[in-house]
Design an enzyme around this catalytic site. Sequence first.
Site, PDB file in Angstrom:
ATOM      1  N   THR A  21      45.940  39.732  47.512  1.00 51.42           N
ATOM      2  CA  THR A  21      45.352  38.903  46.460  1.00 51.42           C
ATOM      3  C   THR A  21      46.368  38.500  45.394  1.00 51.42           C
ATOM      4  O   THR A  21      47.442  39.089  45.252  1.00 51.42           O
ATOM      5  CB  THR A  21      44.191  39.650  45.771  1.00 51.42           C
ATOM      6  OG1 THR A  21      44.694  40.814  45.131  1.00 51.42           O
ATOM      7  CG2 THR A  21      43.110  40.028  46.769  1.00 51.42           C
ATOM      8  N   ASP A  22      45.968  37.487  44.633  1.00 48.03           N
ATOM      9  CA  ASP A  22      46.764  37.058  43.481  1.00 48.03           C
ATOM     10  C   ASP A  22      46.271  37.796  42.238  1.00 48.03           C
ATOM     11  O   ASP A  22      45.432  38.695  42.330  1.00 48.03           O
ATOM     12  CB  ASP A  22      46.706  35.531  43.319  1.00 48.03           C
ATOM     13  CG  ASP A  22      45.294  35.001  43.075  1.00 48.03           C
ATOM     14  OD1 ASP A  22      44.388  35.791  42.704  1.00 48.03           O
ATOM     15  OD2 ASP A  22      45.092  33.787  43.244  1.00 48.03           O
ATOM     16  N   ALA A  23      46.748  37.397  41.089  1.00 52.28           N
ATOM     17  CA  ALA A  23      46.388  38.090  39.840  1.00 52.28           C
ATOM     18  C   ALA A  23      44.894  38.014  39.543  1.00 52.28           C
ATOM     19  O   ALA A  23      44.355  38.868  38.832  1.00 52.28           O
ATOM     20  CB  ALA A  23      47.178  37.499  38.668  1.00 52.28           C
ATOM     21  N   VAL A  26      41.856  37.021  44.085  1.00 54.45           N
ATOM     22  CA  VAL A  26      41.500  36.087  45.160  1.00 54.45           C
ATOM     23  C   VAL A  26      42.612  36.114  46.209  1.00 54.45           C
ATOM     24  O   VAL A  26      43.798  36.198  45.871  1.00 54.45           O
ATOM     25  CB  VAL A  26      41.333  34.658  44.583  1.00 54.45           C
ATOM     26  CG1 VAL A  26      41.148  33.629  45.686  1.00 54.45           C
ATOM     27  CG2 VAL A  26      40.162  34.625  43.607  1.00 54.45           C
TER      28      VAL A  26
END
Length: 147
Positions: A21-23, A26
Amino acid sequence: MRAQHESQPFSHPCRVYYEDTDAGGVVYYVNYLKFMERARTEWLRALGFAQSQLAVEGLLFVVHSVEARYLAPARLDDALTVSVEVRQANRASLRLHQQVRRQGDAALLCEGWVTVACVRADSFKPRAIPDALRSAIAGAGLFPAGE
């Protein structure tokens, strides 16, 4: 020889981990391609063909092209199902349709069309898909025998 047909999809479960995931929690877009790669590897394994053994025998499958559509986000801890379907089989390549769905609501999150080429490990030159593998795919109902 070229065969075009509908096939029965192979499904592989996977889970979204923090590293995917990103920050914002997601799934980062490129990681869907990793999920699809894992499903293709497990699909071959389910047919009785480990990629490590194919490489020892001098055969590799390499990605020739990818097209992906992103429809909805997967998030941290989501349980996913990634499918593999043969849509077209040529002498030395396969065109596959893959979908990533969230388990539970079966929401389609991402779908892709991946063309993989069968090549010689030593030269990366195209080679025919081995008869044994073609037979295994045909036996699984993924394309007609003899195509």
